[in-house]
Design a protein around this motif. Structure first.
Motif, mmCIF file in Angstrom:
data_model
loop_
_atom_site.group_PDB
_atom_site.id
_atom_site.type_symbol
_atom_site.label_atom_id
_atom_site.label_comp_id
_atom_site.label_asym_id
_atom_site.label_seq_id
_atom_site.Cartn_x
_atom_site.Cartn_y
_atom_site.Cartn_z
ATOM 1 N N ILE A 115 -1.908 10.067 0.886
ATOM 2 C CA ILE A 115 -1.838 10.656 2.233
ATOM 3 C C ILE A 115 -0.386 10.887 2.632
ATOM 4 C CG2 ILE A 115 -2.350 10.251 4.675
ATOM 5 C CD1 ILE A 115 -4.787 8.658 3.787
ATOM 6 N N ARG A 116 0.484 9.918 2.314
ATOM 7 C CA ARG A 116 1.900 10.074 2.660
ATOM 8 C C ARG A 116 2.547 11.216 1.880
ATOM 9 N NH1 ARG A 116 4.393 5.605 0.823
ATOM 10 N NH2 ARG A 116 2.583 4.376 0.210
ATOM 11 N N THR A 117 2.080 11.438 0.661
ATOM 12 C CA THR A 117 2.619 12.545 -0.129
ATOM 13 C C THR A 117 2.212 13.882 0.467
ATOM 14 O OG1 THR A 117 2.512 11.181 -2.129
ATOM 15 C CG2 THR A 117 2.703 13.562 -2.431
ATOM 16 N N TYR A 118 0.955 13.984 0.894
ATOM 17 C CA TYR A 118 0.524 15.214 1.562
ATOM 18 C C TYR A 118 1.281 15.430 2.872
ATOM 19 C CZ TYR A 118 -3.403 16.530 -1.437
ATOM 20 O OH TYR A 118 -4.175 16.964 -2.488
ATOM 21 N N ALA A 119 1.608 14.346 3.566
ATOM 22 C CA ALA A 119 2.363 14.474 4.822
ATOM 23 C C ALA A 119 3.754 15.052 4.577
ATOM 24 C CB ALA A 119 2.467 13.110 5.500
ATOM 25 N N LEU A 120 4.315 14.800 3.393
ATOM 26 C CA LEU A 120 5.639 15.345 3.079
ATOM 27 C C LEU A 120 5.640 16.866 3.026
ATOM 28 C CD1 LEU A 120 7.252 13.045 0.349
ATOM 29 C CD2 LEU A 120 8.122 13.558 2.627
ATOM 30 N N ILE A 124 8.747 19.423 4.208
ATOM 31 C CA ILE A 124 9.665 20.143 3.315
ATOM 32 C C ILE A 124 9.210 21.563 2.976
ATOM 33 C CG2 ILE A 124 10.460 17.987 2.294
ATOM 34 C CD1 ILE A 124 8.692 18.544 -0.106
ATOM 35 N N LYS A 125 8.060 22.004 3.458
ATOM 36 C CA LYS A 125 7.635 23.363 3.141
ATOM 37 C C LYS A 125 8.529 24.387 3.841
ATOM 38 C CE LYS A 125 4.099 23.694 6.767
ATOM 39 N NZ LYS A 125 2.656 23.913 7.033
ATOM 40 N N ILE A 146 12.299 24.153 -1.117
ATOM 41 C CA ILE A 146 12.229 22.778 -1.621
ATOM 42 C C ILE A 146 10.872 22.493 -2.267
ATOM 43 C CG2 ILE A 146 12.407 20.344 -0.992
ATOM 44 C CD1 ILE A 146 14.149 21.158 1.347
ATOM 45 N N LEU A 147 9.803 22.915 -1.601
ATOM 46 C CA LEU A 147 8.467 22.611 -2.098
ATOM 47 C C LEU A 147 8.215 23.293 -3.440
ATOM 48 C CD1 LEU A 147 5.878 21.075 -1.317
ATOM 49 C CD2 LEU A 147 5.054 23.182 -0.235
ATOM 50 N N PHE A 148 7.456 22.598 -4.305
ATOM 51 C CA PHE A 148 7.114 23.060 -5.653
ATOM 52 C C PHE A 148 8.356 23.199 -6.549
ATOM 53 C CE2 PHE A 148 3.656 25.233 -3.085
ATOM 54 C CZ PHE A 148 2.779 24.180 -3.262
ATOM 55 N N THR A 149 9.265 22.241 -6.394
ATOM 56 C CA THR A 149 10.447 22.153 -7.252
ATOM 57 C C THR A 149 10.600 20.698 -7.709
ATOM 58 O OG1 THR A 149 11.955 21.692 -5.412
ATOM 59 C CG2 THR A 149 11.600 24.017 -6.004
ATOM 60 N N ASN A 150 11.506 20.501 -8.669
ATOM 61 C CA ASN A 150 11.795 19.130 -9.109
ATOM 62 C C ASN A 150 12.396 18.298 -7.984
ATOM 63 O OD1 ASN A 150 10.891 19.680 -11.713
ATOM 64 N ND2 ASN A 150 12.928 20.249 -12.454
ATOM 65 N N SER A 151 13.150 18.939 -7.105
ATOM 66 C CA SER A 151 13.735 18.227 -5.965
ATOM 67 C C SER A 151 12.656 17.650 -5.068
ATOM 68 C CB SER A 151 14.641 19.159 -5.161
ATOM 69 O OG SER A 151 15.703 19.642 -5.955
ATOM 70 N N ASP A 226 1.936 16.799 -9.094
ATOM 71 C CA ASP A 226 0.924 17.836 -8.888
ATOM 72 C C ASP A 226 1.010 18.435 -7.491
ATOM 73 O OD1 ASP A 226 -0.213 17.910 -11.372
ATOM 74 O OD2 ASP A 226 -1.814 16.492 -10.920
ATOM 75 N N ILE A 227 1.161 17.580 -6.489
ATOM 76 C CA ILE A 227 1.135 18.038 -5.090
ATOM 77 C C ILE A 227 2.448 18.688 -4.686
ATOM 78 C CG2 ILE A 227 0.945 17.265 -2.691
ATOM 79 C CD1 ILE A 227 -0.899 15.029 -3.705
ATOM 80 N N LEU A 228 3.574 18.059 -5.016
ATOM 81 C CA LEU A 228 4.878 18.530 -4.559
ATOM 82 C C LEU A 228 5.582 19.430 -5.563
ATOM 83 C CD1 LEU A 228 6.255 15.234 -2.950
ATOM 84 C CD2 LEU A 228 5.035 17.110 -1.834
ATOM 85 N N GLY A 229 5.251 19.287 -6.843
ATOM 86 C CA GLY A 229 5.923 20.081 -7.858
ATOM 87 C C GLY A 229 5.119 21.241 -8.376
ATOM 88 N N GLY A 230 3.789 21.177 -8.216
ATOM 89 C CA GLY A 230 2.943 22.250 -8.721
ATOM 90 C C GLY A 230 2.937 22.286 -10.236
ATOM 91 N N ALA A 231 2.666 23.452 -10.778
ATOM 92 C CA ALA A 231 2.586 23.606 -12.235
ATOM 93 C C ALA A 231 3.955 23.549 -12.898
ATOM 94 C CB ALA A 231 1.899 24.935 -12.578
#
Length: 284
Positions: A115-120, A124-125, A146-151, A226-231
């Protein structure tokens, strides 16, 4: 006395049986599966083979492993840089705010890390809280990607794993013999020299323990990447998950799990070595 001795024996028997059934036995099964072959009709099949370990030389697996080491290493370093000062301040604090600050460290454990990861994401989107504040203050002209990056993955790992760095270091600082610090000042050492030559070596067990507690989960928390970095951010945890659940290649997934366990054992040996050296220095 007989009752206490009997209760102790029963308790130890239950604990050892629990560890054997849910820790040692599954680990032995994973190691055994890593030496078997993959089958399209069965999860595993004979004969025994080294082929799974030979596939570790695959350039794709090597790149994923290197990327996992890099992201986990950066996350561990950031947790150490952020967590050490915070842990030191809490451990040295004598006021009633100490318990409140410890509570702030523990509070994240009360909420699911998922849940906390989804809140991020809301922070950062592209149109999130962070970019909105920076745009309003005029620091940036366009939203930061920022979102969907290694950062983003590193931010998520640091956010979720920081308490695991703070608590061991705080324990080490609390057990620090401050007479040695006072002696260093009396002998003419400045604050930086005292910190480098006295405080850091004596709190090294806490640093290593916190680093282990952060580094290994950082390599295997697949849902954060998966959630913050994507593919774009496939790490070792994602690779193990895909081998078991998607490709259904249990021997290969077991091989990666075994390699990760060997890495854990190596880090634990380093921790034991440093702890023993510190105890020897204390006796001397």
């Amino acid at each position: 006395m007989k009752y206490a001795s009997g209760f102790k024996n029963v308790s130890l028997t239950i604990v050892w049986f629990w560890l054997f059934l849910f820790a040692l036995l599954p680990f032995c099964l994973v190691i055994t599966a890593s030496f078997l072959e993959h089958s399209t009709t069965h999860l595993i099949q004979l004969p025994f083979t080294w082929a799974n370990y030979q596939q570790l030389n695959n350039s794709i697996y090597i790149r994923i492993f290197e990327k996992s080491l890099f992201i986990a290493g950066c996350s561990t370093l950031l947790c150490l840089l952020l967590g050490y000062p915070f842990a030191y301040i809490i451990a040295r604090m004598q006021s009633r705010w100490k318990n409140f600050l410890i509570l702030l460290v523990i509070i994240p454990f009360w909420t699911s890390s998922l849940i906390r990861t989804y809140a991020l994401i809301a922070i950062i989107k592209a149109k999130g809280i962070l970019n909105s504040i920076l745009l309003a203050l005029g620091f940036i002209q366009h939203p930061l990607p920022i979102l969907f990056t290694n950062s983003a993955v590193i931010i998520g790992l640091v956010y979720n794993l920081l308490p695991f760095m703070i608590l061991p270091i705080m324990t080490s600082v609390e057990h620090l013999d401050y007479r040695l610090v006072d002696a260093a000042f009396d002998l003419g050492a400045n604050r930086f020299t005292t910190f480098r030559r006295i405080i850091i070596p004596l709190t090294m067990p806490g640093i290593i323990a916190g680093s282990i507690l952060v580094f290994l989960p950082a390599m295997t928390l697949f849902y954060i990447s998966d959630i913050l970095g994507g593919a774009k951010s496939i790490m070792l945890g994602n690779l193990i998950q895909n081998q078991f659940l998607i490709a259904e290649n249990w021997p290969m997934g077991s091989t990666f799990s075994t390699v990760l366990t060997i890495l854990l054992a190596a880090l634990l040996l380093i921790y034991v070595f440093v702890t023993r050296n510190n105890k020897k220095r204390a006796w001397l």
